[in-house]
Design an enzyme around this catalytic site. Structure first.
Site, PDB file in Angstrom:
ATOM      1  N   LYS A   1     -24.622 -45.767  15.952  1.00  0.00           N
ATOM      2  CA  LYS A   1     -25.752 -45.729  16.244  1.00  0.00           C
ATOM      3  C   LYS A   1     -26.612 -45.015  15.222  1.00  0.00           C
ATOM      4  O   LYS A   1     -25.663 -44.353  14.283  1.00  0.00           O
ATOM      5  CB  LYS A   1     -25.827 -44.614  17.702  1.00  0.00           C
ATOM      6  CG  LYS A   1     -25.122 -45.432  18.535  1.00  0.00           C
ATOM      7  CD  LYS A   1     -25.758 -44.098  20.092  1.00  0.00           C
ATOM      8  CE  LYS A   1     -24.724 -45.056  21.564  1.00  0.00           C
ATOM      9  NZ  LYS A   1     -25.453 -46.170  21.730  1.00  0.00           N
TER      10      LYS A   1
ATOM     11  N   LYS B   1     -11.388 -48.474  21.949  1.00  0.00           N
ATOM     12  CA  LYS B   1     -11.017 -47.932  22.880  1.00  0.00           C
ATOM     13  C   LYS B   1     -10.554 -48.477  24.046  1.00  0.00           C
ATOM     14  O   LYS B   1     -11.402 -49.390  24.351  1.00  0.00           O
ATOM     15  CB  LYS B   1     -11.662 -45.468  22.728  1.00  0.00           C
ATOM     16  CG  LYS B   1     -13.161 -46.869  23.610  1.00  0.00           C
ATOM     17  CD  LYS B   1     -14.415 -45.456  23.966  1.00  0.00           C
ATOM     18  CE  LYS B   1     -14.185 -44.752  24.694  1.00  0.00           C
ATOM     19  NZ  LYS B   1     -15.077 -45.225  25.533  1.00  0.00           N
TER      20      LYS B   1
ATOM     21  N   HIS C   1     -18.583 -46.514  18.534  1.00  0.00           N
ATOM     22  CA  HIS C   1     -19.595 -46.781  18.799  1.00  0.00           C
ATOM     23  C   HIS C   1     -19.877 -46.821  19.149  1.00  0.00           C
ATOM     24  O   HIS C   1     -21.300 -46.424  18.027  1.00  0.00           O
ATOM     25  CB  HIS C   1     -19.833 -48.331  19.965  1.00  0.00           C
ATOM     26  CG  HIS C   1     -20.031 -47.679  20.737  1.00  0.00           C
ATOM     27  ND1 HIS C   1     -19.062 -47.296  22.104  1.00  0.00           N
ATOM     28  CD2 HIS C   1     -21.520 -47.673  21.596  1.00  0.00           C
ATOM     29  CE1 HIS C   1     -19.983 -46.533  23.003  1.00  0.00           C
ATOM     30  NE2 HIS C   1     -21.738 -46.777  22.793  1.00  0.00           N
TER      31      HIS C   1
ATOM     32  N   LYS D   1     -21.990 -39.135  34.360  1.00  0.00           N
ATOM     33  CA  LYS D   1     -22.912 -40.502  35.042  1.00  0.00           C
ATOM     34  C   LYS D   1     -23.972 -40.013  36.274  1.00  0.00           C
ATOM     35  O   LYS D   1     -22.969 -38.713  36.433  1.00  0.00           O
ATOM     36  CB  LYS D   1     -21.400 -41.681  35.530  1.00  0.00           C
ATOM     37  CG  LYS D   1     -20.790 -42.417  34.473  1.00  0.00           C
ATOM     38  CD  LYS D   1     -19.900 -42.918  34.547  1.00  0.00           C
ATOM     39  CE  LYS D   1     -19.261 -43.506  33.396  1.00  0.00           C
ATOM     40  NZ  LYS D   1     -20.285 -43.613  32.496  1.00  0.00           N
TER      41      LYS D   1
ATOM     42  N   ASP E   1     -13.408 -40.735  29.018  1.00  0.00           N
ATOM     43  CA  ASP E   1     -13.915 -42.072  28.631  1.00  0.00           C
ATOM     44  C   ASP E   1     -14.895 -41.597  27.271  1.00  0.00           C
ATOM     45  O   ASP E   1     -15.466 -42.444  26.872  1.00  0.00           O
ATOM     46  CB  ASP E   1     -14.822 -42.422  29.277  1.00  0.00           C
ATOM     47  CG  ASP E   1     -15.431 -43.732  29.562  1.00  0.00           C
ATOM     48  OD1 ASP E   1     -15.239 -44.243  29.326  1.00  0.00           O
ATOM     49  OD2 ASP E   1     -16.669 -43.878  30.020  1.00  0.00           O
TER      50      ASP E   1
ATOM     51  N   GLU F   1     -25.573 -40.002  31.544  1.00  0.00           N
ATOM     52  CA  GLU F   1     -26.238 -41.367  31.672  1.00  0.00           C
ATOM     53  C   GLU F   1     -26.316 -41.184  33.325  1.00  0.00           C
ATOM     54  O   GLU F   1     -26.064 -40.687  34.390  1.00  0.00           O
ATOM     55  CB  GLU F   1     -24.914 -41.575  32.034  1.00  0.00           C
ATOM     56  CG  GLU F   1     -24.254 -42.532  30.517  1.00  0.00           C
ATOM     57  CD  GLU F   1     -22.951 -43.293  30.125  1.00  0.00           C
ATOM     58  OE1 GLU F   1     -23.017 -44.257  30.494  1.00  0.00           O
ATOM     59  OE2 GLU F   1     -21.693 -42.939  30.739  1.00  0.00           O
TER      60      GLU F   1
ATOM     61  N   HIS G   1     -16.545 -40.029  22.247  1.00  0.00           N
ATOM     62  CA  HIS G   1     -18.024 -40.139  21.471  1.00  0.00           C
ATOM     63  C   HIS G   1     -18.483 -38.536  21.355  1.00  0.00           C
ATOM     64  O   HIS G   1     -18.929 -38.104  20.089  1.00  0.00           O
ATOM     65  CB  HIS G   1     -19.031 -40.856  22.581  1.00  0.00           C
ATOM     66  CG  HIS G   1     -18.534 -41.979  22.947  1.00  0.00           C
ATOM     67  ND1 HIS G   1     -18.317 -42.814  21.919  1.00  0.00           N
ATOM     68  CD2 HIS G   1     -18.349 -42.986  23.768  1.00  0.00           C
ATOM     69  CE1 HIS G   1     -17.985 -43.768  22.366  1.00  0.00           C
ATOM     70  NE2 HIS G   1     -18.416 -43.999  23.682  1.00  0.00           N
TER      71      HIS G   1
HETATM   72  C1  BG6 Z   1     -18.560 -45.927  26.356  1.00  0.00           C
HETATM   73  C2  BG6 Z   1     -18.072 -45.222  27.907  1.00  0.00           C
HETATM   74  O1  BG6 Z   1     -17.664 -46.242  25.349  1.00  0.00           O
HETATM   75  O2  BG6 Z   1     -19.087 -45.675  26.668  1.00  0.00           O
HETATM   76  C3  BG6 Z   1     -19.058 -46.035  29.146  1.00  0.00           C
HETATM   77  O3  BG6 Z   1     -16.547 -45.888  28.500  1.00  0.00           O
HETATM   78  C4  BG6 Z   1     -19.577 -45.270  29.158  1.00  0.00           C
HETATM   79  O4  BG6 Z   1     -18.450 -45.450  29.874  1.00  0.00           O
HETATM   80  C5  BG6 Z   1     -20.712 -46.464  27.457  1.00  0.00           C
HETATM   81  O5  BG6 Z   1     -21.587 -45.825  29.967  1.00  0.00           O
HETATM   82  C6  BG6 Z   1     -22.458 -45.490  26.584  1.00  0.00           C
HETATM   83  O6  BG6 Z   1     -22.312 -46.101  25.799  1.00  0.00           O
HETATM   84  P1  BG6 Z   1     -23.647 -45.804  25.626  1.00  0.00           P
HETATM   85  O7  BG6 Z   1     -24.217 -46.568  24.008  1.00  0.00           O
HETATM   86  O8  BG6 Z   1     -25.122 -46.621  26.602  1.00  0.00           O
HETATM   87  O9  BG6 Z   1     -24.049 -44.376  25.884  1.00  0.00           O
END
Ligand code: BG6
Length: 516
Positions: free
Chosen positions: A190, A156, A186, A348, A243, A224, A248
């Site tokens: 998980k 992405k 991704h 964030k 993002d 986050e 996600h």
């Molecule tokens: C990414 C985003 O896809 O996922 C990031 O671009 C984000 O901004 C990240 O921090 C979070 O992934 P994870 O696995 O740390 O929750």
């Protein structure tokens, strides 16, 4: 869905191999697959990048990455030497045919030496702007034409809105068939996200109550503590909605809301997921303000340390209006979910790192206990904790010990760590193995992606056109802007704080107020 078997012979060609993703994620994942004997004995990794570099230097850099980022820690000399001997490196310009010709020759040589037709996996770890050219060059070099063994993996962002996503798909499908394209999210790799399917469809306990009759609402939170880190340039054009929410969070929503699949075939699961997205109630432009809010972090503190505001980060404009927090209320218009709100939020620089889904149940139909016994009453809740402290928690009422009848919420907790005593693979390990096995279940199909863009398009449009002074701010280290509290408070509900501290202790009933 993936059969429990070792990958077939495969060559993984990584474009953009000099970048962060290869170093931090892809090669540590491949190395762990190698150690766990998931890779075929016949495997090779080809790194491709613009920067001239000797293969020795390239391998040394990758080793540093594995030492730092692998879940197993530092490499073991002998194993690394054997793994690294399968890595080669090509430098060249992605706009010209030369480097693709060199890759094609190397692939042909490997096939000849191994005496097999290995799977050929082209991984795009480049900046997104290069993907279209990359696909075109792979086509010209005739590297896409073997429909069963040639696959392209795309990271992405897939476009920045519906139109650009469609345009990108047209370019990709001009070269590759849809079944050859693996679009990575991704989150889908998980463990706990995959476990949602097991939890819902391998148990008869939960499914009968998984509907509007028993569920009051659902909250999906991905919080986050990190800021934009070194990705200011990318993030300025993306923002939290593109993002995180478009991919996600919406993927998690699909897994929570989908109908039971008839089988675990990739397309069956993906069909059921896309059905959810198609049922999401469209957001009319004049309702955006009531259903979606955003915010941007200002200076503040995380874990008692001062941190910069977003506008002071590297690569970010001083008057940026990019959102670093987004919360959206959605409805899924079907028989199961009619009128059950799904509240999604992500940000964030929030106080703790936690990805969690709360399924909040309706109150009992008749309350037999007098008010005095219900001081700490809260509705039943199932919490699926994606990270950290992966697990599932069921909260319910119990009698507090003592002569008086006093009710208190307690919980039953399943923890991955305590139950299985094994380290879960990283998301990229799972997803890379899936690509090698040709299993697309955990990848996004073009129609899913486009439907997800279509859902957030009105929000993007409204935010694009509103005045910068309208952008709500929040202090780094707090739970987002006040408007986020108001979004849910208008329905008489409130955001629920993450249930588990890192120590594993459950919080009892603490609730976040607006802007807390
Ligand atoms: C990414 C985003 O896809 O996922 C990031 O671009 C984000 O901004 C990240 O921090 C979070 O992934 P994870 O696995 O740390 O929750």
């Amino acid at each position: 869905m993936k059969a429990y078997r070792r990958a077939d012979p495969a060559v993984i060609v990584i474009f953009g191999a000099g970048g962060d993703l290869t170093w931090r994620k892809l090669v540590p994942a491949l190395y762990n697959l190698y150690l766990d004997k998931w890779l075929a004995e016949k495997f090779a990794v080809i790194g491709v990048d613009a920067k001239p570099m000797t293969v020795g230097k390239f391998r040394a850099r990758l080793r540093e990455g594995v030492d730092q980022f692998s879940r197993r820690g530092r490499v073991e000399e002998k194993a690394w030497a054997a793994f690294a001997s399968q890595i080669s490196y090509f430098s060249g310009d992605f706009n010209g045919p030369a480097v693709f010709k060199a890759v094609a020759e190397k692939l042909a040589k490997l096939d000849a030496a191994w005496g097999v037709k290995a799977n050929q996996i082209f991984y795009q770890a480049t900046p997104p702007a290069l993907i279209e050219d990359l696909a075109a060059q792979l086509g010209k070099a005739r590297l896409a034409r073997e429909r069963t063994r040639a696959r392209i993996v795309v990271e992405k962002p897939f476009g920045h809105d519906l139109e650009s996503a469609r345009a990108l798909d047209r370019k990709l499908t001009a070269v590759f068939d849809e079944h050859q394209i693996y679009r990575i999210d991704h989150y889908l790799g998980k463990e706990t996200v995959q476990n949602i399917l097991a939890f819902r469809f391998a148990n008869s306990l939960f499914e009968p109550i998984w509907n509007r009759r028993y569920i009051d609402h659902v909250q999906i939170t991905v919080a986050e503590t990190v800021g934009v880190e070194h990705r200011g340039g990318y993030y300025e054009r993306a923002g939290a909605l593109r993002d995180m929410v478009q991919n996600h969070l919406m993927q998690v929503l699909c897994l929570i809301a989908m109908e039971p699949p008839v089988s675990y075939q990739a397309d069956e699961i993906r069909n059921k997921k896309v059905d959810v997205l198609r049922a999401v109630r469209p957001i009319p432009p004049d309702q955006v303000h009531a259903l979606a809010v955003r915010g941007q972090y200002g200076p503040g503190g995380i874990s008692c340390l001062p941190v910069l505001g977003y506008r002071q980060e590297k690569g970010v404009a001083q008057d940026s209006t990019t959102e670093t927090f987004a919360a959206v209320k959605m409805f899924v218009d079907n028989w199961r979910w009619q009128d059950v709100p799904f509240y999604l939020r992500t940000g964030k620089r929030l106080p703790s790192r936690a990805s969690e889904i709360s399924i909040v149940f309706e109150p009992v139909p008749h309350q037999s206990f007098p008010r005095s016994m219900l001081e700490e009453w809260e509705p039943n809740r199932i919490v699926i904790r994606i990270q950290p402290e992966e697990g599932i928690l069921v909260r319910f009422q119990a009698k507090h010990p003592g002569e008086a009848m006093r009710l208190k919420p307690v919980h039953m907790r399943f923890s991955y760590k305590d139950s299985f005593h094994v380290a879960a693979p990283e998301a990229y390990e799972t997803l890379l193995l899936d690509v090698m096995l040709g299993d697309a279940t955990q990848f996004m199909r073009a129609d899913q992606l486009e439907t997800a863009w279509g859902i957030i398009e009105p929000i993007l449009e409204a935010w694009r056109s509103s005045e910068p002074v309208d952008l709500p701010m929040y202090e780094a280290g707090t739970w987002g802007p006040e408007v986020a509290g108001a979004l849910i408070a208008q329905d008489g509900r409130r955001w629920l704080a993450p249930t588990l501290h890192d120590s594993g202790h459950a919080e009892t009933g603490h609730v976040e107020g607006a802007g807390e």
